[in-house]
Design a protein around this motif. Structure first.
Motif, PDB file in Angstrom:
ATOM      1  N   ASN A  43     -22.949   3.415  -4.075  1.00 46.81           N
ATOM      2  CA  ASN A  43     -22.772   1.956  -4.085  1.00 46.81           C
ATOM      3  C   ASN A  43     -22.001   1.456  -2.872  1.00 46.81           C
ATOM      4  OD1 ASN A  43     -23.973   1.791  -6.573  1.00 46.81           O
ATOM      5  ND2 ASN A  43     -22.031   2.216  -7.616  1.00 46.81           N
ATOM      6  N   ASP A  44     -21.715   2.353  -1.941  1.00 45.29           N
ATOM      7  CA  ASP A  44     -20.822   1.988  -0.852  1.00 45.29           C
ATOM      8  C   ASP A  44     -21.628   1.723   0.420  1.00 45.29           C
ATOM      9  OD1 ASP A  44     -18.981   1.767   1.120  1.00 45.29           O
ATOM     10  OD2 ASP A  44     -17.907   3.627   0.684  1.00 45.29           O
ATOM     11  N   PRO A  45     -21.802   0.429   0.799  1.00 48.03           N
ATOM     12  CA  PRO A  45     -22.609   0.133   1.988  1.00 48.03           C
ATOM     13  C   PRO A  45     -22.029   0.728   3.263  1.00 48.03           C
ATOM     14  CG  PRO A  45     -21.519  -1.864   1.186  1.00 48.03           C
ATOM     15  CD  PRO A  45     -21.269  -0.793   0.174  1.00 48.03           C
ATOM     16  N   VAL A  46     -20.707   0.876   3.311  1.00 54.70           N
ATOM     17  CA  VAL A  46     -20.101   1.425   4.530  1.00 54.70           C
ATOM     18  C   VAL A  46     -20.457   2.897   4.681  1.00 54.70           C
ATOM     19  CG1 VAL A  46     -17.962   1.744   5.790  1.00 54.70           C
ATOM     20  CG2 VAL A  46     -18.215  -0.195   4.272  1.00 54.70           C
ATOM     21  N   PRO A  49     -20.075  -9.809  14.607  1.00 50.14           N
ATOM     22  CA  PRO A  49     -21.236  -9.937  15.499  1.00 50.14           C
ATOM     23  C   PRO A  49     -22.376 -10.750  14.874  1.00 50.14           C
ATOM     24  CG  PRO A  49     -20.437  -7.695  15.523  1.00 50.14           C
ATOM     25  CD  PRO A  49     -19.701  -8.396  14.425  1.00 50.14           C
ATOM     26  N   THR A  88     -14.454  -7.766   9.995  1.00 51.48           N
ATOM     27  CA  THR A  88     -14.714  -7.372  11.378  1.00 51.48           C
ATOM     28  C   THR A  88     -16.155  -6.914  11.562  1.00 51.48           C
ATOM     29  OG1 THR A  88     -12.453  -6.571  11.380  1.00 51.48           O
ATOM     30  CG2 THR A  88     -13.809  -5.969  13.243  1.00 51.48           C
ATOM     31  N   ALA A  89     -16.643  -6.176  10.570  1.00 49.73           N
ATOM     32  CA  ALA A  89     -17.995  -5.628  10.674  1.00 49.73           C
ATOM     33  C   ALA A  89     -19.040  -6.725  10.765  1.00 49.73           C
ATOM     34  CB  ALA A  89     -18.282  -4.723   9.485  1.00 49.73           C
ATOM     35  N   TYR A 115     -15.117   7.726   9.107  1.00 49.45           N
ATOM     36  CA  TYR A 115     -14.941   7.059   7.808  1.00 49.45           C
ATOM     37  C   TYR A 115     -13.969   7.861   6.928  1.00 49.45           C
ATOM     38  CZ  TYR A 115     -16.168   4.386   3.626  1.00 49.45           C
ATOM     39  OH  TYR A 115     -16.119   3.597   2.506  1.00 49.45           O
ATOM     40  N   TYR A 120     -11.634   9.745   7.976  1.00 49.10           N
ATOM     41  CA  TYR A 120     -10.316   9.539   8.572  1.00 49.10           C
ATOM     42  C   TYR A 120      -9.727   8.204   8.125  1.00 49.10           C
ATOM     43  CZ  TYR A 120      -6.732   9.356  12.140  1.00 49.10           C
ATOM     44  OH  TYR A 120      -5.540   9.280  12.788  1.00 49.10           O
ATOM     45  N   ARG A 178     -11.929   2.135  14.971  1.00 50.54           N
ATOM     46  CA  ARG A 178     -12.513   1.186  14.046  1.00 50.54           C
ATOM     47  C   ARG A 178     -14.016   1.328  13.839  1.00 50.54           C
ATOM     48  NH1 ARG A 178      -9.315  -4.239  15.683  1.00 50.54           N
ATOM     49  NH2 ARG A 178      -9.608  -3.426  17.755  1.00 50.54           N
ATOM     50  N   LYS A 235       0.835  -1.199   0.000  1.00 49.34           N
ATOM     51  CA  LYS A 235       0.000   0.000   0.000  1.00 49.34           C
ATOM     52  C   LYS A 235       0.874   1.255   0.000  1.00 49.34           C
ATOM     53  CE  LYS A 235      -1.782   1.771   3.868  1.00 49.34           C
ATOM     54  NZ  LYS A 235      -2.640   1.952   5.043  1.00 49.34           N
ATOM     55  N   ASN A 282     -13.728  -7.460  18.017  1.00 49.48           N
ATOM     56  CA  ASN A 282     -13.730  -6.429  16.983  1.00 49.48           C
ATOM     57  C   ASN A 282     -12.490  -6.535  16.103  1.00 49.48           C
ATOM     58  OD1 ASN A 282     -16.069  -5.390  18.160  1.00 49.48           O
ATOM     59  ND2 ASN A 282     -14.883  -4.098  19.547  1.00 49.48           N
ATOM     60  N   ASN A 291      -6.352  -4.021   4.812  1.00 50.51           N
ATOM     61  CA  ASN A 291      -7.056  -3.252   5.852  1.00 50.51           C
ATOM     62  C   ASN A 291      -8.530  -3.090   5.542  1.00 50.51           C
ATOM     63  OD1 ASN A 291      -5.226  -2.748   7.813  1.00 50.51           O
ATOM     64  ND2 ASN A 291      -4.501  -0.819   6.952  1.00 50.51           N
ATOM     65  N   GLU A 292      -8.836  -2.797   4.280  1.00 49.00           N
ATOM     66  CA  GLU A 292     -10.220  -2.553   3.877  1.00 49.00           C
ATOM     67  C   GLU A 292     -11.059  -3.812   4.053  1.00 49.00           C
ATOM     68  OE1 GLU A 292      -7.633  -1.256   2.482  1.00 49.00           O
ATOM     69  OE2 GLU A 292      -8.055   0.617   1.433  1.00 49.00           O
ATOM     70  N   ARG A 347     -19.666   6.332  -6.617  1.00 50.65           N
ATOM     71  CA  ARG A 347     -19.129   5.375  -5.653  1.00 50.65           C
ATOM     72  C   ARG A 347     -19.864   5.472  -4.316  1.00 50.65           C
ATOM     73  NH1 ARG A 347     -12.807   4.993  -3.642  1.00 50.65           N
ATOM     74  NH2 ARG A 347     -13.236   3.562  -1.949  1.00 50.65           N
ATOM     75  N   SER A 390     -16.124   0.091  15.654  1.00 51.61           N
ATOM     76  CA  SER A 390     -16.619  -1.244  15.940  1.00 51.61           C
ATOM     77  C   SER A 390     -17.640  -1.183  17.076  1.00 51.61           C
ATOM     78  CB  SER A 390     -15.453  -2.139  16.333  1.00 51.61           C
ATOM     79  OG  SER A 390     -14.792  -1.559  17.438  1.00 51.61           O
ATOM     80  N   PRO A 391     -18.365  -2.222  17.373  1.00 54.03           N
ATOM     81  CA  PRO A 391     -18.466  -3.460  16.609  1.00 54.03           C
ATOM     82  C   PRO A 391     -19.393  -3.325  15.400  1.00 54.03           C
ATOM     83  CG  PRO A 391     -19.852  -3.561  18.537  1.00 54.03           C
ATOM     84  CD  PRO A 391     -19.156  -2.239  18.589  1.00 54.03           C
ATOM     85  N   ALA A 392     -19.106  -4.107  14.388  1.00 52.50           N
ATOM     86  CA  ALA A 392     -19.950  -4.180  13.203  1.00 52.50           C
ATOM     87  C   ALA A 392     -20.250  -2.807  12.608  1.00 52.50           C
ATOM     88  CB  ALA A 392     -21.259  -4.898  13.526  1.00 52.50           C
ATOM     89  N   ASN A 393     -19.266  -1.895  12.626  1.00 47.51           N
ATOM     90  CA  ASN A 393     -19.455  -0.543  12.091  1.00 47.51           C
ATOM     91  C   ASN A 393     -20.599   0.202  12.770  1.00 47.51           C
ATOM     92  OD1 ASN A 393     -17.390  -0.895  10.321  1.00 47.51           O
ATOM     93  ND2 ASN A 393     -18.680  -1.288   8.526  1.00 47.51           N
ATOM     94  N   GLN A 444     -11.497   0.522  -4.605  1.00 48.33           N
ATOM     95  CA  GLN A 444     -11.657   1.219  -5.882  1.00 48.33           C
ATOM     96  C   GLN A 444     -10.486   2.134  -6.128  1.00 48.33           C
ATOM     97  OE1 GLN A 444     -15.442   2.993  -6.690  1.00 48.33           O
ATOM     98  NE2 GLN A 444     -16.527   1.331  -5.694  1.00 48.33           N
ATOM     99  N   ARG A 502      -6.014   5.264   7.236  1.00 49.94           N
ATOM    100  CA  ARG A 502      -5.883   3.851   7.603  1.00 49.94           C
ATOM    101  C   ARG A 502      -5.893   2.954   6.381  1.00 49.94           C
ATOM    102  NH1 ARG A 502     -10.025   1.232  10.923  1.00 49.94           N
ATOM    103  NH2 ARG A 502      -8.774  -0.636  10.695  1.00 49.94           N
ATOM    104  N   PHE A 503      -6.782   3.256   5.455  1.00 48.41           N
ATOM    105  CA  PHE A 503      -6.901   2.428   4.263  1.00 48.41           C
ATOM    106  C   PHE A 503      -5.932   2.939   3.206  1.00 48.41           C
ATOM    107  CE2 PHE A 503     -11.642   1.705   5.411  1.00 48.41           C
ATOM    108  CZ  PHE A 503     -11.251   0.894   6.445  1.00 48.41           C
ATOM    109  N   GLY A 538     -17.247  -2.284  -2.332  1.00 48.14           N
ATOM    110  CA  GLY A 538     -17.470  -0.845  -2.202  1.00 48.14           C
ATOM    111  C   GLY A 538     -16.216  -0.098  -1.774  1.00 48.14           C
TER     112      GLY A 538
END
Lengths: 422, 298
Positions: B65-68, A398, A394-395, B257, B259, B244, A100, A193, A387-388, B62, B246-249, A422, B264-265, A419
């Motif tokens: 189409n981005d669930p996050v 649960p 992780t999400a 996001y 950030y 993160r 990366k 998590n 990471n992505e 984008r 978390s949990p589960a976003n 890209q 991070r990504f 998603g």
């Protein structure tokens, strides 16, 4: 003499002075290094620095200790802003993120192909720091995994060390149930998590979130599916002590609340830091998945040193890494016994420390074992989006706990990952 | 000089005036106008890190189409819809109670309730994290009082994680809003209340029909400030979840996001810039709606 002449003479004089200074005082700088984990990377780098300074007294080291996330974020911020003054001379990068950084910040890191002999290092480590034929960075530690277990708890539950060898995860779960029944202790601590556990299992079957060519591989990834199923079984059998975050996770085993830890060899230092638990721990290979091509060896994490190309102390930093990390076999013996660092310099493994018995682990030759397992770690392509996708996995952890169908979960992970990539 | 019709134009041509404000204009241009325009420009590009290509409205496509992103948006709006009303009502009630001079130790209570918002964002998040951990003080107290059978997964279960974030920001910011109300309450003429009391208006009605309407401008102000704060929510969720969401976003906000996308990504500055414009649009929209709802009707 007119002003211009004075000025030019003065400039020439200054230049000559500067170059004279540079030639006599070559390699007389302070090398700044960013890394994380005071018990491991920081301590090891300080040892390396001390060794270099002993031979080159003019060179000093400034090892800066951050949290891992902070190192990554500071590095990424400084690289993207283009203010190279803010950067260190050497930085530690976890292997998952290497490509990366190399791909998104071209020219930021020094190419070392013709300065360091890479044939001495484990090939998989060199592979992941290679871009377009050039090699960047100096390979450091391996994240070869093991199953650390509390002999005393397992004995109470009626199991001997022999019973812990070559397990399957199903057998591990059975043992876990017995351990909880007999001792009241949970089998393992699980950061609910964090997908690290899933990554260990997936890689043990030679698989990753991506295929060798870099394409996303989620739905239809048998190893990932088996890994998620295993985590689901553990979550639903309630064999785990839940933790949120690294610190809580570490305290699940340092406090004596759980019977096993499955993670990278770099945790050894942390396990051994609990002197009162000496003699109570053993190490076995990690259990197997129920998938074809699976092994009892895997990898979690592991990292390497990179030199910033714009650094004023660039040559000095490269010389330092070359002298210590690429040549000093004795250094590797010391960091192995003191910190549990399994380096990726192949020559180091013939050193005496690797054959030594470790009293903390009841006299087992753990290092010999780890180095045998290291040779069996399946090589995979970490790609540039680990990471992505990891966040996508992780999400959905649960959902696993609440009993969702694993195929549905894979579908959801695939969609979230698409998603993001890209 | 008499201020004539030419005064405006004269002032416009007065070099001294421009010189006085030149430093501020320069600084604002560099640190405010340029970044705003630059980020708008960036939002039309996409690519990895520094390798950017023009993408037109690619980032907007984008987004859809981005669930996050959609989850971060939903979370952010949930925090805003649930937390802001709770906090505003709580702050209003506290202010009304603490405006009573006959109350003993009034200075102590006012300070105590205001104190959280002086605390460092990071320190209080870390404190909350340890208090609400599985073995934390809160779970131990709940277990001891037999209010729950098993420890609540404040940081490990999606629903409770959201509750924890709402608790944390309410704890920190209620006192801040209360101070505005207290200040405004001091300015209401006491004779109004006296007249109401003589007319036999009960206490709750005095609060609803006198206090609240008189505070309307301040309520509008605090609501908008809180709206902006909540839509930009970052520190609490970052520190509670180690960045993160978390949990589960479940606690991932738009700011977090952004950030993650930047630091991070694989860095995608263009996409992150696009999302930051989503926040700008949301803040503008919500503020406008609140102004509209609170407008004076004649």
């Amino acid at each position: 003499m007119d002003n211009r002449t004075i000025l030019s003479r003065f400039a020439a004089g200054a230049l000559a002075g500067a170059s004279l200074l540079a030639s006599t005082a070559a390699f007389a700088g302070e090398i700044t290094i960013w890394c994380w984990d005071p018990n491991f990377n920081v301590a090891i780098m300080k040892e390396a620095g001390a060794r270099y300074t002993a031979k080159h007294p003019e060179t000093t080291f400034n090892v800066v200790d951050f949290a891992k996330a902070d190192v990554e974020q500071k590095l990424q911020t400084a690289l993207s802003s283009g203010t190279t003054d803010a950067l260190p001379d050497i930085v530690l990068i976890e292997d998952y993120g290497a490509q990366k950084y190399l791909q998104s910040f071209p020219g930021a890191f020094a190419a070392l192909s013709d300065k360091i002999d890479y044939s001495g290092f484990a090939p998989y480590k060199v592979q992941l720091m290679t871009l377009d034929g050039a090699v960047y960075g100096v390979p450091f530690d391996s994240g070869v995994t093991g199953l650390y277990y509390r002999k005393d708890y397992l004995e109470q539950a009626g199991f001997k060390p022999e019973d812990m060898q070559d397990l399957t995860w199903d057998r591990f779960i059975e043992i876990g149930k017995a351990v909880e029944e007999k001792t009241g202790k949970k089998m393992l601590g699980l950061d609910v998590n964090d997908a690290g556990f899933v990554r260990i299992l997936m890689q043990s079957a030679g698989s990753w979130y991506f295929e060798k060519d870099g394409n996303l591989s989620i739905e239809g990834n048998a190893a990932l599916k088996a890994a998620l199923e295993t985590e689901q079984k553990i979550l639903q059998a309630n064999l785990h002590k839940p933790a949120a975050g690294w610190t809580e996770w570490v305290s699940t085993f340092t406090s004596g609340d759980v019977a096993t830890v499955t993670t990278g060899v770099w945790i050894t230092g942390t396990v051994k830091a609990q002197a009162d638990q000496a003699g109570k721990w053993g190490v076995a290979p990690i259990p197997k998945l129920n998938v074809e091509g699976t092994s009892n060896a895997s990898n979690l994490g592991g990292s390497s040193w990179y030199v910033i190309d714009s650094s004023a102390e660039k040559d000095e930093a490269i010389d330092f890494l070359n002298e210590i990390y690429a040549k000093d076999v004795d250094f590797y013996q010391k960091i192995l016994t003191e910190r549990g660092a399994v380096g990726s310099l192949l020559a180091a493994r013939t050193g005496p420390a690797y054959g030594e018995a470790d009293a903390f682990f009841g006299g087992e030759k753990v290092w010999q074992n780890f180095s045998d397992w290291l040779a069996k770690v399946p090589s995979v392509n970490y790609g540039i989006f680990t990471n992505e996708v990891d966040t996508a996995v992780t999400a959905h952890l649960p959902d696993l706990a609440s009993g969702a169908d694993v195929d549905e979960v894979l579908k959801a992970i695939q969609s979230q990952a698409e998603g993001q990539i890209q | 000089m008499a201020a004539g019709k030419a005064g405006g134009l004269k002032r416009y041509h007065d070099l001294n005036g421009w010189l006085f404000i030149a430093p501020s204009i320069l600084l604002i241009s560099i640190f405010l106008v340029y970044p705003i325009l630059r980020s708008l420009y960036l939002s039309f590009f996409s690519g990895k890190g520094m390798m950017m290509k023009f993408a037109g409205f690619g980032n907007v496509v984008r987004l859809s189409n981005d669930p996050v992103f959609l989850q971060a948006l939903t979370n952010t709006i949930t925090f805003f819809v649930v937390q802001v009303p709770i906090m505003i009502v709580l702050a209003l009630l506290l202010a009304a109670v603490l405006n009573n001079d006959r109350l003993k130790f009034i200075g102590f209570f006012r300070t105590a309730i205001f104190l959280p918002c002086v605390a460092s964002l990071v320190a209080y998040s870390v404190l909350f994290k340890s208090m609400f951990s599985v073995d934390g003080v809160v779970n131990q107290a709940l277990l001891a009082l037999h209010l729950t059978d098993a420890p609540i997964g404040w940081l490990t279960e999606p629903f409770w994680a959201k509750v924890l974030v709402i608790l944390a920001i309410t704890w920190r910011w209620t006192g801040y809003n209360m101070i505005f109300y207290l200040a405004a309450l001091q300015n209401i003429d006491r004779s109004i209340y006296e007249a109401a009391r003589i007319d036999g208006v009960p206490a709750w009605a005095r609060f609803v029909y006198i206090t609240v309407p008189m505070l309307k401008p301040v309520i509008l102000f605090t609501t908008i400030i809180s709206t902006i704060g909540t839509i930009q929510l970052f520190d609490e969720v970052y520190n509670l979840t180690e960045g993160r969401g978390s949990p589960a976003n479940a606690t991932l906000t738009l700011s977090l996001y952004i950030y993650n996308l930047t630091f991070r990504f694989m860095p995608s500055f263009g996409y992150a810039a696009t999302i930051s414009y989503v926040i700008v649009i949301m803040v503008a929209l919500f503020s406008f709606l609140q102004f509209y709802a609170a407008r004076d009707r004649s």
